[in-house]
Design a protein around this motif. Structure first.
Motif, PDB file in Angstrom:
ATOM      1  N   LEU A 186       4.604   2.373   1.913  1.00  0.00           N
ATOM      2  CA  LEU A 186       6.104   3.721   1.746  1.00  0.00           C
ATOM      3  C   LEU A 186       5.355   5.123   2.101  1.00  0.00           C
ATOM      4  CD1 LEU A 186       8.402   4.257   1.552  1.00  0.00           C
ATOM      5  CD2 LEU A 186       8.805   3.905  -1.146  1.00  0.00           C
ATOM      6  N   ASP A 187       5.446   5.557   2.603  1.00  0.00           N
ATOM      7  CA  ASP A 187       5.187   7.801   2.878  1.00  0.00           C
ATOM      8  C   ASP A 187       3.615   6.904   2.667  1.00  0.00           C
ATOM      9  OD1 ASP A 187       7.478   8.256   2.406  1.00  0.00           O
ATOM     10  OD2 ASP A 187       7.435   8.296   0.833  1.00  0.00           O
ATOM     11  N   GLY A 188       2.396   6.642   3.101  1.00  0.00           N
ATOM     12  CA  GLY A 188       1.401   6.012   3.365  1.00  0.00           C
ATOM     13  C   GLY A 188       0.534   4.790   1.952  1.00  0.00           C
ATOM     14  N   ARG A 189       1.772   5.036   1.157  1.00  0.00           N
ATOM     15  CA  ARG A 189       0.863   4.285   0.205  1.00  0.00           C
ATOM     16  C   ARG A 189       1.507   3.133  -0.276  1.00  0.00           C
ATOM     17  NH1 ARG A 189       4.750   4.434  -3.750  1.00  0.00           N
ATOM     18  NH2 ARG A 189       5.880   5.959  -3.779  1.00  0.00           N
ATOM     19  N   ASP A 228       8.492   2.016  -7.240  1.00  0.00           N
ATOM     20  CA  ASP A 228       9.973   2.202  -6.082  1.00  0.00           C
ATOM     21  C   ASP A 228      11.460   1.323  -6.093  1.00  0.00           C
ATOM     22  OD1 ASP A 228       7.682   3.759  -4.846  1.00  0.00           O
ATOM     23  OD2 ASP A 228       7.113   2.063  -3.619  1.00  0.00           O
ATOM     24  N   ASP A 270      10.430   0.856   6.742  1.00  0.00           N
ATOM     25  CA  ASP A 270      11.373   1.710   7.562  1.00  0.00           C
ATOM     26  C   ASP A 270      12.803   1.484   7.411  1.00  0.00           C
ATOM     27  OD1 ASP A 270      12.632   2.597   9.859  1.00  0.00           O
ATOM     28  OD2 ASP A 270      11.573   2.463  11.281  1.00  0.00           O
TER      29      ASP A 270
END
Length: 288
Positions: free
Chosen positions: A194-197, A203, A265
């Motif tokens: 999520l968002d590159g991590r 989350d 996504d």
């Protein structure tokens, strides 16, 4: 025939990564005529939350992932201690001054991942395995040891899990060797990002029950999870929607699991949700 398992810890929310692991192990077991087990990893007494055990069952029920047996590690503490004591008797483990039981000169063995291929043993891997703790000073088993003992006792022969467990497998291979037991097959999936991590329990969007409560179709969620770590051999428009019955026919021989990261996504999940709900409405509509 594969015997697989899902092994969540009751320390927080049941998140998307756990749900994907559960679905993939369920698919492998059901597609091969095997067995799918639910193990509650509840030996972390300081962090266990009994309410989270209920969440685990609620999530599995919502997704329709039936399992053939359920057990809790906290009910097997004597078994872990007996196995460790036997290793001491056989000279393969030692008792430390503080009462902990450690592996004695354990050695990792090479193994082949179903996704990534041959995994050679390096010095760092051997260092992790050599004198690893099996039973802590307080008498509780370490995760690595309890997990291996469980998998041997339950006949688990395929373990599908996230690639963040890859290093653990070198620890586990040494324990299997010490117990004179064959390694199961392993498949390590790429992480959900999520968002590159790495997406984690922290989350808010990772909590599976949040999606249930928001009205997401469970079969849409399964389709979404499937495509975050598995792809069909022929990926064309005919594969735009893959329900669980179709996934059962394709999972083992009609595609492959992936070790590359999978981006979360939300728009794709919403698209699947619309498609499955539309299909349900069409089925429920009276004939003209």
């Amino acid at each position: 025939m594969f015997i697989t398992r899902i092994a969540p810890s009751p320390t927080g929310d049941f998140h998307l990564g756990t749900a994907r692991t559960a679905y993939f192990n369920w698919l492998a077991a059901r597609a091969s005529g095997g067995r799918f087990l639910l193990r509650i990893d509840d030996t972390d007494l300081a962090r266990n939350n009994e309410a989270s055990v209920g969440v685990i069952h609620d999530c599995m029920t919502w997704l329709g992932l039936d399992h053939d047996a359920t057990f809790r590690q906290s009910d097997r503490l004597d078994r872990y201690r007996d196995v460790a004591a036997d290793l001491v008797t056989r000279g393969r483990a030692v008792v430390a001054d503080n009462g902990a039981i450690l592996m004695k000169d354990g050695q990792s063995t090479p193994w082949t991942d179903r996704i990534s291929g041959l995994q050679a043993v390096g010095q760092a891997h051997d260092a992790l395995a050599r004198n690893q703790v099996l039973i802590k000073a307080d008498g509780m088993p370490v995760y690595h040891f309890a997990s291996v003992v469980d998998d041997i006792d339950m006949g688990v022969n395929l373990v599908i899990r996230g690639i963040d467990h890859l290093t653990n497998t070198f620890r586990h291979s040494a324990i299997y060797a010490a117990l004179d037991a064959p390694l199961p097959e392993f498949a390590h999936l790429g992480l959900i990002m999520l968002d590159g991590r790495k997406m984690s329990k922290r989350d808010g969007a990772a909590s599976l029950l949040g999606y249930r409560d928001a009205g997401i179709d469970p079969d849409a969620m399964l389709n979404f999870l499937l495509r975050m770590g598995w792809g069909p051999a022929k990926d064309d428009k005919s594969m735009a929607v893959i329900g669980r019955d179709r996934a059962l026919g394709l999972f083992l021989d009609g595609g492959r699991m992936k070790n590359s990261p999978a981006a979360f996504d939300a728009a794709k999940l919403a698209s699947y949700d619309r498609k499955y709900k539309a299909a349900r409405r069409d089925l429920a509509a009276p004939a003209p």
